[in-house]
Design an enzyme around this catalytic site. Structure first.
Site, mmCIF file in Angstrom:
data_model
loop_
_atom_site.group_PDB
_atom_site.id
_atom_site.type_symbol
_atom_site.label_atom_id
_atom_site.label_comp_id
_atom_site.label_asym_id
_atom_site.label_seq_id
_atom_site.Cartn_x
_atom_site.Cartn_y
_atom_site.Cartn_z
ATOM 1 N N SER A 216 36.852 -83.764 -47.659
ATOM 2 C CA SER A 216 38.045 -83.125 -48.202
ATOM 3 C C SER A 216 38.270 -81.785 -47.482
ATOM 4 O O SER A 216 38.319 -81.757 -46.249
ATOM 5 C CB SER A 216 37.884 -82.961 -49.718
ATOM 6 N N ASP A 442 44.024 -93.075 -49.349
ATOM 7 C CA ASP A 442 43.534 -91.833 -49.954
ATOM 8 C C ASP A 442 44.720 -90.981 -50.386
ATOM 9 O O ASP A 442 45.610 -90.675 -49.587
ATOM 10 C CB ASP A 442 42.678 -91.090 -48.930
ATOM 11 N N HIS A 471 38.530 -91.037 -52.473
ATOM 12 C CA HIS A 471 38.587 -89.747 -51.800
ATOM 13 C C HIS A 471 37.153 -89.337 -51.519
ATOM 14 O O HIS A 471 36.389 -89.060 -52.445
ATOM 15 C CB HIS A 471 39.278 -88.708 -52.669
#
Length: 549
Positions: A216, A442, A471
């Site tokens: 991320s 995602d 994710h």
């Protein structure tokens, strides 16, 4: 031996980026690693973390400069932990730093968790290093701007409900509260600052090079570190990737559209499971049930017990958006709708809210999130622009747009102007091959970001999970993905494909539809709800790691 002129040239180049001479890249293989005291930085003094589950885990605080342009000025401390390598010395591969995203999420859980999910013959060769980014969690200071900001019941997210003034006031007040107490630190909480902290950790470890795994926002952190210090990277893995050039404002719009798709995917899944949930066989009926619950909560919010406050429409939205990060939440989400609509039972909603959305003791990583994103991009400052622009997005993505808009609205008022040039340009010059992982579905870091990072790092290898929607896609039991990661950590082996996409992997199967029965009402609070409401561990199958809103 390095020539003086070479060292001077490197120092000048780094100074142009706001660094110091001690940050300059080593010129050759014999370059001497700067000692911590050369940069005004402290040393790592390890002691036991007193973790009964992982007795070998060690903890320390590392003193670093607030401003790397003033290395001997004011200091802060970074909380660091490590799980030392246990392989014979000749087989050890040095430290691997870990970050789960956020910005601002703690990485202290990662050494034990990640190392425990790969073969021991590989895990034992690394020193696994977790850390809390500056200003967060166990680092000192822990920045808190408004400990009550997320408390329920909060104003309705929908702008047609007359709550815009309330949200604008909340967002402006939050920005002002942050500036009132933390003006000395907030401008120095960007991704570049955190990347320099990583290099301080490297120096304090006495390592010439580090490896890195980030997910991320951690992909922005890793790529930024690689741009600043390419020769100090041994191996790098980026999982669920933020595009290297997109602004944070525009990134949020991509998220809104992808979250809409994931919500519609949830509705289709629940409709196929009508014998379990009785929400109808048409996905539109499931969507209708969601908004039926939302309207009911507008009229009469329900108790958030055991969390304080009440669950209204905003809290419902916060409970459900995480399904776009992890579809293992879908059975519980469908149970919430089914119980509410068909049985007038709100207990599953309270349980889900406490698991997924109830705030902690303070505002968590939110100060770091704002300090990073609001400061390193130029954001629109005009509410009329936001209102008109976001209305266009909401027209095609109503599930998440206004939730996301108000979450980020403090950037409209942030006291430190964003950088008009955007984030640091990523070119990959001097980096070894980087291994990239990206799912096509995602919602938090949309697929375009993975492709853009692959283009920005021409020597990298991109592994795509076609149809995947987690994710952070590693460590969910997909051997195609996890074995690729393990092979790279073992000896640097990379997928053989030479195109833009080097390898594809199949998606994980969707969860089986089950009605998640809550504990009996008579014993729920004492025996069931408290445990079910506990914050999810990062290894919990329903956990959302590295939340990038």
């Amino acid at each position: 031996m390095r020539k003086v002129i070479a060292l001077f040239s490197a120092a000048v180049a780094v100074a142009a980026l706001g660094g110091t001479a001690a940050d300059a890249e080593p010129v050759g293989p014999d370059a001497v690693v700067a000692a911590p005291e050369d940069t005004g930085q402290g040393k790592l003094v390890w002691s036991s973390c007193n973790d009964p589950a992982t007795p070998a885990l060690q903890c320390a605080l590392l003193e670093v400069p607030v401003d790397y342009a003033d290395p001997h000025g004011r200091k802060i401390k970074i909380k660091v932990n490590r799980l030392p390598a246990t392989a014979p010395k000749e087989k050890q591969q040095g430290p691997i730093l870990l970050n789960p995203g956020g910005p601002g999420i703690s990485g202290l859980w990662m050494p034990a968790s990640i190392s425990g999910q790969i073969p021991a013959d590989v895990a034992s060769t690394y020193d696994w290093i977790g850390f809390d980014p500056r200003g967060t969690n166990g680092s000192e200071p822990h920045v808190v701007c408004d400990a009550h900001y997320f408390e329920a019941e909060r104003p309705d997210y929908q702008v047609d409900r007359g709550t815009s003034k309330a949200w604008l006031s909340k967002a402006a007040g939050y920005a002002a509260d942050c500036a009132a107490d933390w003006s000395w630190l907030l401008p120095h909480m960007t991704t570049v600052d955190s990347a320099r902290d990583m290099d301080s950790i490297r120096r304090a470890l006495g390592a010439r090079q580090i490896s890195f795994y980030g997910g991320s926002w951690g992909t922005s952190l890793g790529s930024t570190y690689g741009q600043l210090f390419p020769s100090r990277v041994k191996r790098m893995v980026l999982d669920s990737i933020v595009g290297p050039t997109i602004s944070w404002y525009d990134h949020n719009i991509l998220q809104d559209k992808e979250h809409q798709r994931r919500f519609e995917a949830f509705a289709a899944w629940a409709a196929k499971a009508d014998p379990v949930y009785h929400l109808g066989t048409d996905p539109a009926g499931v969507v209708k049930a969601y908004y039926q619950v939302q309207d009911a909560l507008r009229a009469e919010p329900v108790a958030a017990d055991p969390a304080p406050g009440r669950i209204g429409p905003a809290e419902l939205d916060d409970t459900f958006y995480g399904g776009g990060y992890n579809f293992l939440r879908w059975p519980r989400m469908a149970t919430v709708l089914s119980a509410f609509v068909n049985q007038h039972d709100t207990r599953p909603l309270s349980i889900a809210y406490n698991r997924y959305a109830a705030p902690g003791a303070d505002d968590g990583a939110f100060p770091a999130y704002n300090a990073t994103q609001c400061t390193e991009n130029a954001w629109p400052r005009d509410w009329e622009f936001w209102k008109k622009d976001q209305a266009k997005v909401n027209a095609v993505a109503p599930f998440y747009t206004y939730n996301n808009m108000w979450y980020n609205a403090a950037c409209m008022f942030w006291p430190y102007q964003g950088n008009p040039a955007g984030r640091l340009k990523i070119t990959g010059k001097g980096l070894p091959p980087v291994l990239l992982f990206q799912a096509t579905e995602d919602a938090a870091t949309p697929y375009e970001g993975g492709l853009a990072m692959r283009d920005a790092l021409p020597g990298s290898k991109l592994v795509v999970q076609t149809g995947g929607s987690f994710h952070e896609i590693l460590f969910h039991g997909n051997a195609c993905l996890d074995d690729t990661f393990t092979a790279y950590l073992r000896d640097g082996s990379l997928p053989k494909g030479n195109g833009r996409i080097a390898k594809t992997c199949a998606p994980n199967p969707e969860p089986d539809p089950v009605f998640v029965t809550p504990p009996p009402a008579a014993t729920a609070k004492a025996a069931g709800v408290a445990a079910d409401a506990a914050p999810l561990a990062p290894t919990d199958p329903e956990a959302v790691r590295g939340v990038l809103r």
